[in-house]
Design an enzyme around this catalytic site. Structure first.
Site, PDB file in Angstrom:
ATOM      1  N   LYS A  18       0.838  -1.209   0.000  1.00  0.00           N
ATOM      2  CA  LYS A  18       0.000   0.000   0.000  1.00  0.00           C
ATOM      3  C   LYS A  18       0.875   1.261   0.000  1.00  0.00           C
ATOM      4  CE  LYS A  18      -1.926   1.706   3.979  1.00  0.00           C
ATOM      5  NZ  LYS A  18      -1.625   3.138   4.095  1.00  0.00           N
ATOM      6  N   ASN A  19       1.846   1.299   0.898  1.00  0.00           N
ATOM      7  CA  ASN A  19       2.619   2.530   1.052  1.00  0.00           C
ATOM      8  C   ASN A  19       3.639   2.743  -0.065  1.00  0.00           C
ATOM      9  OD1 ASN A  19       1.116   3.046   3.270  1.00  0.00           O
ATOM     10  ND2 ASN A  19       2.736   2.675   4.779  1.00  0.00           N
ATOM     11  N   ARG A  32      -9.024  -0.269   4.187  1.00  0.00           N
ATOM     12  CA  ARG A  32      -8.118   0.715   3.590  1.00  0.00           C
ATOM     13  C   ARG A  32      -6.779   0.078   3.254  1.00  0.00           C
ATOM     14  NH1 ARG A  32      -6.414   4.640   7.441  1.00  0.00           N
ATOM     15  NH2 ARG A  32      -4.897   4.810   5.789  1.00  0.00           N
ATOM     16  N   ASP A  77       3.814   1.011  12.325  1.00  0.00           N
ATOM     17  CA  ASP A  77       2.655   0.330  11.738  1.00  0.00           C
ATOM     18  C   ASP A  77       2.531  -1.131  12.191  1.00  0.00           C
ATOM     19  OD1 ASP A  77       1.952   2.628  10.453  1.00  0.00           O
ATOM     20  OD2 ASP A  77       2.529   1.986   8.435  1.00  0.00           O
ATOM     21  N   ARG A 120      -0.327  14.918  12.827  1.00  0.00           N
ATOM     22  CA  ARG A 120       0.244  14.737  11.489  1.00  0.00           C
ATOM     23  C   ARG A 120       0.282  16.025  10.650  1.00  0.00           C
ATOM     24  NH1 ARG A 120      -1.769   8.887   9.483  1.00  0.00           N
ATOM     25  NH2 ARG A 120       0.205   8.920   8.402  1.00  0.00           N
ATOM     26  N   CYS A 172      -5.560  13.146  12.394  1.00  0.00           N
ATOM     27  CA  CYS A 172      -6.305  11.897  12.302  1.00  0.00           C
ATOM     28  C   CYS A 172      -6.179  11.218  13.657  1.00  0.00           C
ATOM     29  CB  CYS A 172      -5.809  11.028  11.159  1.00  0.00           C
ATOM     30  SG  CYS A 172      -4.206  10.310  11.453  1.00  0.00           S
TER      31      CYS A 172
HETATM   32  C1  UD1 Z   1       3.825   7.054   6.379  1.00  0.00           C
HETATM   33  C2  UD1 Z   1       2.999   5.816   6.161  1.00  0.00           C
HETATM   34  C3  UD1 Z   1       2.332   5.384   7.468  1.00  0.00           C
HETATM   35  C4  UD1 Z   1       3.394   5.236   8.570  1.00  0.00           C
HETATM   36  C5  UD1 Z   1       4.251   6.484   8.683  1.00  0.00           C
HETATM   37  C6  UD1 Z   1       5.407   6.323   9.663  1.00  0.00           C
HETATM   38  C7  UD1 Z   1       2.290   6.068   3.864  1.00  0.00           C
HETATM   39  C8  UD1 Z   1       1.186   6.321   2.905  1.00  0.00           C
HETATM   40  N1  UD1 Z   1       1.983   6.103   5.164  1.00  0.00           N
HETATM   41  O1  UD1 Z   1       2.943   8.104   6.782  1.00  0.00           O
HETATM   42  O2  UD1 Z   1       1.678   4.139   7.248  1.00  0.00           O
HETATM   43  O3  UD1 Z   1       2.752   5.010   9.808  1.00  0.00           O
HETATM   44  O4  UD1 Z   1       4.821   6.801   7.394  1.00  0.00           O
HETATM   45  O5  UD1 Z   1       6.194   5.238   9.319  1.00  0.00           O
HETATM   46  O6  UD1 Z   1       3.404   5.804   3.458  1.00  0.00           O
HETATM   47  N2  UD1 Z   1       5.606  14.970  10.659  1.00  0.00           N
HETATM   48  C9  UD1 Z   1       5.741  16.310  10.953  1.00  0.00           C
HETATM   49  N3  UD1 Z   1       5.669  17.212   9.916  1.00  0.00           N
HETATM   50  C10 UD1 Z   1       5.491  16.810   8.629  1.00  0.00           C
HETATM   51  C11 UD1 Z   1       5.355  15.442   8.335  1.00  0.00           C
HETATM   52  C12 UD1 Z   1       5.419  14.532   9.378  1.00  0.00           C
HETATM   53  O7  UD1 Z   1       5.910  16.692  12.105  1.00  0.00           O
HETATM   54  O8  UD1 Z   1       5.446  17.683   7.738  1.00  0.00           O
HETATM   55  C13 UD1 Z   1       5.637  13.976  11.773  1.00  0.00           C
HETATM   56  C14 UD1 Z   1       4.279  13.276  11.926  1.00  0.00           C
HETATM   57  O9  UD1 Z   1       3.412  14.040  12.709  1.00  0.00           O
HETATM   58  C15 UD1 Z   1       4.677  11.990  12.595  1.00  0.00           C
HETATM   59  C16 UD1 Z   1       6.068  11.707  12.010  1.00  0.00           C
HETATM   60  O10 UD1 Z   1       6.522  12.935  11.442  1.00  0.00           O
HETATM   61  O11 UD1 Z   1       4.783  12.172  13.974  1.00  0.00           O
HETATM   62  C17 UD1 Z   1       6.083  10.633  10.956  1.00  0.00           C
HETATM   63  O12 UD1 Z   1       5.229  10.971   9.898  1.00  0.00           O
HETATM   64  P1  UD1 Z   1       5.564  10.596   8.382  1.00  0.00           P
HETATM   65  O13 UD1 Z   1       6.818   9.803   8.297  1.00  0.00           O
HETATM   66  O14 UD1 Z   1       5.456  11.828   7.577  1.00  0.00           O
HETATM   67  O15 UD1 Z   1       4.323   9.643   8.056  1.00  0.00           O
HETATM   68  P2  UD1 Z   1       3.434   9.624   6.767  1.00  0.00           P
HETATM   69  O16 UD1 Z   1       4.289   9.833   5.559  1.00  0.00           O
HETATM   70  O17 UD1 Z   1       2.245  10.459   6.952  1.00  0.00           O
END
Ligand code: UD1
Length: 417
Positions: free
Chosen positions: A22-23, A397, A305, A121, A116
């Site tokens: 998925k990711n 999902r 995850d 996030r 969420c």
């Molecule tokens: C992706 C995965 C999700 C997984 C996560 C962490 C996908 C579609 N989803 O989500 O399944 O749980 O990685 O391995 O690939 N953060 C900030 N600012 C930002 C972006 C992120 O502070 O601009 C923080 C988030 O709040 C969170 C952490 O960084 O605490 C990790 O988030 P991130 O690695 O960005 O996760 P996703 O890409 O949303």
């Protein structure tokens, strides 16, 4: 309302084949926007999140045809840089089209994806990256707008190795002028898959899988290619834990053992027998297992995850375990539901202390997010008597035919509509 009815206590036995990740498919589908020719993706899992990103591409004007596990995308008809707010709300990963839209069309507008259930996030790292590449970024009334006639390569140091920010900056930089360096980049296998896909299209990216990624901008991408996505490491891990919890013997096919090393290491430490071969993993459960200390970290650390699924496993360990969640601030919502099944878990800040019990008891529980849902299904497989899992929209999902795959392993699980 649909629900899963599980009669626990069956030893799982047999073979399961893992679906495409998925990711990986979500950012790859989003990156199709960069190409000037139609292309085909193979190994696409049937998931609600994939349906959502397909709808996003269609809303932008692309033609998308989905047949079994093949998706053909024709991005040449894209005519709008605006992501519909309803699709941004439905799935946070809809934001993954932003880098490609900005890089290819010089403009993107999207509503803020918002928080969420597992945490707030934010998007700050994505937006700082766009701004560093020379885009004018504005946030107004819950909308984000970024604009630049052509982005300019630069050096970006991420404050945290965010998966989504790394992917969005990578795709934005592919068509930028000059070289972009991303430091403290996320190192997840899905980032490597995105790099391989983009390079097959003609991009010049190096370093994915390490903490520094170098993107040499090219003027356009226009190859007609077909590309197969990697297997889903979280689905792999979930079946590894299912096999261990159900004291079974399961051969997991279409898996990449290296991608699940942190899970394998922890299961082995608990006493579970695991044999790795080229693209398959053989898991043999034991009667009772050792408690563990687990801390989630970005890859190659233990994946957040897999934290909820592992917590159910530890609920039945012979001793007390500690699980610390370092990635998301609110990812313990499954704890309340697991307690209702008889688990003894106490949360203190970012840590959960889990006192192993000899058995869990089935009851009616509700999934609050995707992986929490998986954890409850696993709990149901191990519990005495019947477990009813509601909130299946979360599970659907991210897991393709979960109950069918579990049934093939002997589980007593059915969906009631
Ligand atoms: C992706 C995965 C999700 C997984 C996560 C962490 C996908 C579609 N989803 O989500 O399944 O749980 O990685 O391995 O690939 N953060 C900030 N600012 C930002 C972006 C992120 O502070 O601009 C923080 C988030 O709040 C969170 C952490 O960084 O605490 C990790 O988030 P991130 O690695 O960005 O996760 P996703 O890409 O949303």
């Amino acid at each position: 309302m649909e629900r899963l009815i599980i009669s626990g206590g069956v030893k799982l036995k047999g073979v399961v084949t893992i679906s495409g990740a998925k990711n990986a498919i979500l950012p790859i589908l989003a990156a199709c926007i960069l190409n000037k020719s139609p292309l085909v993706l193979e190994g696409v899992p049937h998931l609600d999140d994939v349906k959502t990103i397909k709808e996003v591409l269609e809303a932008l004007g692309a033609k998308v045809t989905w047949n079994r596990d093949l998706i053909e995308v024709d991005p040449t008809t894209i005519c709008s840089p605006e992501v519909p707010p309803a699709l941004m709300r439905r799935m946070r990963a809809s934001n993954l089209v932003m880098g490609s839209l900005l890089g290819r069309y010089g403009k993107v507008k999207a509503s803020y994806p918002g928080g969420c259930t597992i945490g707030s996030r934010p998007m700050d790292l994505h937006l700082k990256g766009f701004a560093a590449l020379g885009a004018r970024v504005q946030e107004k009334h819950g909308f984000i707008e970024a604009e630049a006639p052509r982005l300019k390569g630069t050096e970006i140091h991420l404050d945290f190795p965010s998966v989504g920010a790394t992917e969005n900056i990578m795709t934005a930089a592919v068509l930028a002028e000059g070289t972009t360096i991303i430091r403290n980049a996320a190192r997840e296998p899905e980032i490597v898959d995105l790099q391989n896909f983009l390079n097959k299209l003609g991009a010049r990216i190096k370093g994915a899988g390490l903490d520094t990624i170098r993107i040499d901008g090219v003027s356009s991408l226009e190859r007609k290619i077909s590309y197969r996505v990697i297997p889903d490491r979280i689905e792999t891990g979930t079946f590894m834990v299912a096999a261990a919890l159900a004291r079974g013997e399961v051969l997991i096919k279409n898996a990449i053992p290296k991608h699940v090393e942190p899970v394998t290491a922890k299961l082995r430490e608990a006493g579970v027998k695991i044999r790795e071969e080229d693209d398959q993993i053989h898991v043999t459960g034991v009667e009772r297992w050792n408690p563990l200390d687990i801390r989630t970290f970005p890859f190659p650390g233990f994946p957040t995850d897999m934290q909820p699924q592992m917590m159910v496993f530890l609920s039945l360990a012979k001793g007390t375990s500690i699980v610390t969640e370092n990635i998301f601030e609110n990812r313990f919502q499954h704890v309340g539901e697991l307690r209702r099944m008889g688990a003894q878990i106490h949360v203190e800040g970012r840590s959960a202390i889990i006192k192993g019990v000899p058995s869990l008891t089935g009851t009616a529980v509700e999934a609050t997010d995707l992986r929490a849902g998986a954890a409850l299904v696993l709990g149901g497989l191990a519990a005495e008597n019947t477990t009813i899992v509601e909130g299946l929209q979360h599970l659907d999902r991210g897991y393709e035919r979960l109950e069918e795959k579990l049934r093939l392993l002997g589980a007593d699980i059915r969906r009631q509509r």
